[in-house]
Design an enzyme around this catalytic site. Structure first.
Site, mmCIF file in Angstrom:
data_model
loop_
_atom_site.group_PDB
_atom_site.id
_atom_site.type_symbol
_atom_site.label_atom_id
_atom_site.label_comp_id
_atom_site.label_asym_id
_atom_site.label_seq_id
_atom_site.Cartn_x
_atom_site.Cartn_y
_atom_site.Cartn_z
ATOM 1 N N ASP A 7 -7.271 -5.247 14.514
ATOM 2 C CA ASP A 7 -7.074 -3.873 14.984
ATOM 3 C C ASP A 7 -5.622 -3.736 15.427
ATOM 4 O OD1 ASP A 7 -6.940 -1.504 16.521
ATOM 5 O OD2 ASP A 7 -9.047 -1.654 17.072
ATOM 6 N N ASP A 105 -5.493 1.332 10.284
ATOM 7 C CA ASP A 105 -5.128 0.345 11.309
ATOM 8 C C ASP A 105 -6.232 -0.662 11.627
ATOM 9 O OD1 ASP A 105 -6.826 2.115 12.551
ATOM 10 O OD2 ASP A 105 -5.579 2.437 14.318
ATOM 11 N N GLU A 106 -7.163 -0.856 10.691
ATOM 12 C CA GLU A 106 -8.241 -1.820 10.902
ATOM 13 C C GLU A 106 -8.591 -2.515 9.593
ATOM 14 O OE1 GLU A 106 -10.948 0.076 14.485
ATOM 15 O OE2 GLU A 106 -11.437 0.610 12.422
#
Length: 351
Positions: A7, A105-106
């Protein structure tokens, strides 16, 4: 299975901090402006200094201004965030050939075949965090667990810049500790229905009949939660086509010497192209300038591009960048996308 979840911490705001070091340590709010006036629109994300003041994603900008009147408000720079994300995803994908990009973003990677045990997984997670920080100046939080959901939950608990682990022998106690609102996929509506059934912890699912659960939240969600509560959730990491085929290299020193940059650009092409299973139709040359600003130039090829032609075309794209920008170049890279699986003679039409 050993799953590693990554993350990117407060990603949009952190990218803004990297590009503008003067923002670091101050409340920073990244906004999506509607265009009507400076207060209209919504908060995309905020750094932790702003979050401490009560600012949250999705909040109206006007409300954020009331909570944090002295904060720095900046508009979203989506292309910049996408480029940084692509580079980080390229780093992550080098740690496993099984990668699932969940969002900008993951990402999840399956490292079962890469490590012998969870101790080695922890060391791999530390190495990944260090590499991303060294190359991109971005902190990430890592969660490691026997399945994707638990890896994400433990990561959420140790943010920012953390590394959380749930080992197989810890699973039973970990499941007992999970609040139902921590579970990915449990939104406000489902949460309210579950609380009305007396389900406050994930483990409480087992005290409700499956038929009642199915009636309240639907069969798919009921089955999902039941599998988590009984430690029988083992959904695989699904490879996604969004995985970028790119490589970025840091130059020995900041420079505009095209001969020096060419050498590193060709090396980046070699390393990126050799990993592609298929033929790319689009190539992007990316330069990271001395101030960490990103300048890129792309070209699309109707029937695909061979590696040999990628060399010559990349130099032309590089020249176009340098002609329009007078700054020194810190890093250079290339990204290939629009990959198609055909093999054979058609690649020679553009060679």
């Amino acid at each position: 299975m050993i799953i590693l979840f990554v993350d990117f911490d407060y990603f949009f705001a952190q990218v803004e901090e990297v590009l503008n070091p003067q923002y670091k340590g101050k409340p920073l709010i990244v906004c999506v402006y509607s265009g009507r006036n400076e207060k209209s629109g919504a908060v995309a994300t905020a750094n932790y200094e702003a979050r401490k003041l009560g600012v949250k994603a999705g909040m109206p900008i006007s409300r954020a201004m009331e909570l944090a009147p002295n904060a720095i408000f900046v508009p979203m720079h989506k292309e910049v965030y996408t480029e940084v994300s692509n580079r980080i995803m390229s780093i992550i994908s080098s740690y496993s050939d099984k990668i699932e990009i969940a969002s900008i973003d993951e990402a999840y990677i399956d490292i079962t075949s890469k490590v012998k045990n969870f101790e080695e997984a922890i060391e791999l997670g530390k190495k990944l965090k260090r590499e991303i920080m060294e190359k991109e100046k971005i902190t990430v939080t890592v969660g490691i667990a026997p399945n994707k959901v638990f890896a994400k939950i433990i990561a959420d608990r140790v943010k920012p810049n953390g590394l959380g682990v749930v080992k197989p022998e810890e699973i039973e106690e970990f499941i007992k500790s999970i609040d139902i609102d921590e579970v990915p996929g449990v939104g406000n509506v489902i949460s309210e229905r579950l609380h009305s059934l007396g389900v406050n912890k994930l483990i409480d699912i087992l005290s409700v009949s499956f038929d009642k659960l199915k009636e309240e939240i639907g069969e798919a969600k009921a089955f999902y939660l039941y599998r988590l509560a009984t430690n029988s959730y083992f959904e695989p990491v699904l490879n996604k086509e969004r995985v970028p085929h790119g490589r970025y290299l840091t130059l020995p020193k900041n420079t505009r010497d095209i001969k020096v940059i060419e050498l590193y650009l060709k090396k980046a092409i070699d390393e990126a192209y050799n990993k592609i299973e298929g033929i790319p139709k689009r190539m992007t040359v990316v330069t990271i300038m001395q101030d960490l600003d990103i300048v890129s130039k792309s070209k699309t090829f109707k029937t695909g591009i061979s590696k040999e032609r990628a060399y010559t075309e990349s130099i032309e794209l590089l020249k176009q960048i340098l002609q329009k920008d007078s700054r020194l170049v810190r890093r250079v890279g290339v990204r290939f996308d629009n990959i198609y699986k055909s093999k054979g003679l058609d690649v020679f039409f553009n060679s």
